[in-house]
Design an enzyme around this catalytic site. Sequence first.
Site, PDB file in Angstrom:
ATOM      1  N   GLY A  85     -13.921  11.307  12.894  1.00 23.84           N
ATOM      2  CA  GLY A  85     -14.446  11.940  14.100  1.00 23.84           C
ATOM      3  C   GLY A  85     -13.673  13.148  14.571  1.00 23.84           C
TER       4      GLY A  85
ATOM      5  N   ALA B 148     -14.554  10.958   5.996  1.00 22.02           N
ATOM      6  CA  ALA B 148     -14.047  11.200   7.348  1.00 22.02           C
ATOM      7  C   ALA B 148     -13.311  12.522   7.507  1.00 22.02           C
ATOM      8  CB  ALA B 148     -13.120  10.078   7.814  1.00 22.02           C
ATOM      9  N   GLY B 149     -13.537  13.130   8.669  1.00 22.92           N
ATOM     10  CA  GLY B 149     -12.801  14.324   9.057  1.00 22.92           C
ATOM     11  C   GLY B 149     -13.493  15.638   8.778  1.00 22.92           C
TER      12      GLY B 149
ATOM     13  N   ASN C  41     -20.278  11.603   9.019  1.00 25.27           N
ATOM     14  CA  ASN C  41     -21.162  11.156  10.102  1.00 25.27           C
ATOM     15  C   ASN C  41     -21.116  12.138  11.281  1.00 25.27           C
ATOM     16  OD1 ASN C  41     -21.576   7.954  11.833  1.00 25.27           O
ATOM     17  ND2 ASN C  41     -22.614   9.860  12.123  1.00 25.27           N
ATOM     18  N   THR C  42     -19.938  12.225  11.911  1.00 25.38           N
ATOM     19  CA  THR C  42     -19.843  12.964  13.167  1.00 25.38           C
ATOM     20  C   THR C  42     -20.257  14.429  13.034  1.00 25.38           C
ATOM     21  OG1 THR C  42     -17.956  11.521  13.622  1.00 25.38           O
ATOM     22  CG2 THR C  42     -18.330  13.313  15.160  1.00 25.38           C
TER      23      THR C  42
ATOM     24  N   LYS D   7     -18.596  -0.781   2.051  1.00 20.83           N
ATOM     25  CA  LYS D   7     -17.491   0.164   2.304  1.00 20.83           C
ATOM     26  C   LYS D   7     -16.475  -0.551   3.179  1.00 20.83           C
ATOM     27  CE  LYS D   7     -17.322   3.845   5.206  1.00 20.83           C
ATOM     28  NZ  LYS D   7     -16.207   4.602   5.813  1.00 20.83           N
TER      29      LYS D   7
END
Length: 269
Positions: free
Chosen positions: A172, A198-199, A220-221, A111
């Site tokens: 994040g 993301a986001g 992830n976050t 990635k």
Amino acid sequence: MTETAQIQLPEDKPLDIAGRTYQSRLLVGTGQYHDLMETGHAIETSGAEIVTVAVRRTNIGQNPDEPNLLDVVNPDTYTILPNTAGCYTAKDAVRTCKLARELLDGHDLVKLEVLGDQKTLYPNMPETLVAAEELIKDGFKVMVYCSDDPLLALRLEEMGCVAVMPLGAPIGSGLGIQNRYNIRLIVENASVPVLVDAGVGTASDAAIAMELGCDGVLMNTAIAKARDPIKMAHAMRLAIEAGREAYLAGRMPKKLYASASSPIDGTFF
Ligand SMILES: CC(=O)[C@@H](O)[C@H](O)COP(=O)(O)O
């Protein structure tokens, strides 16, 4: 048996990335957990089959004396997706991918993310294009984190990237999908998988990405920083499945005015 009990839902095609198929459309990261044990549990609960690892920040064998992430995320079970988090230039990103290939015995699926600045972690698209070209020439299969620009996404696909990964919102931030219209346009134009990366902040964000027709979501976050990461991993798994089913089912049209859900002149059946 009643008539409805015999109805079979049409089978969905599995996610196909670079010629390998996956049942799960949820991809997860490994950062920010309390410890490796929690990381392993959350990933297992999420049902993800592709797990991304920030090569510059995670020990996957660079430091033989430190705990190794691969002890809880077994490469025989999961597809490890090395990522170039923390790289701000094409040169750094290419070097990081080469390091990952060495550490993971020739593994060539990566990635690519080349970041623009520390405040937004927004992708630096000129550097991303340079790095993608070089990596593809060198035989890497590149999944690419990119802005939600439909023309750039198409260009990355034409260059040979195996998946495009537009951000939903800054990494994040947990803000959810900021530009559904652009994500929709990217999906419409694409012949390779489109994965929102993301986001995502909570399960409904993941479901929205899937309802827009995305092939998957990387996060992830939202899981690692939930009050209960294991429960959130499960919620995300369900949201991805529900969003996909809703996309395949096709939502009803939106209308400006009401229409009765039990019309008087409806037919009986
Ligand atoms: C783990 C990873 O690859 C991140 O760079 C990714 O972009 C996830 O973003 P969130 O933490 O916002 O889900």
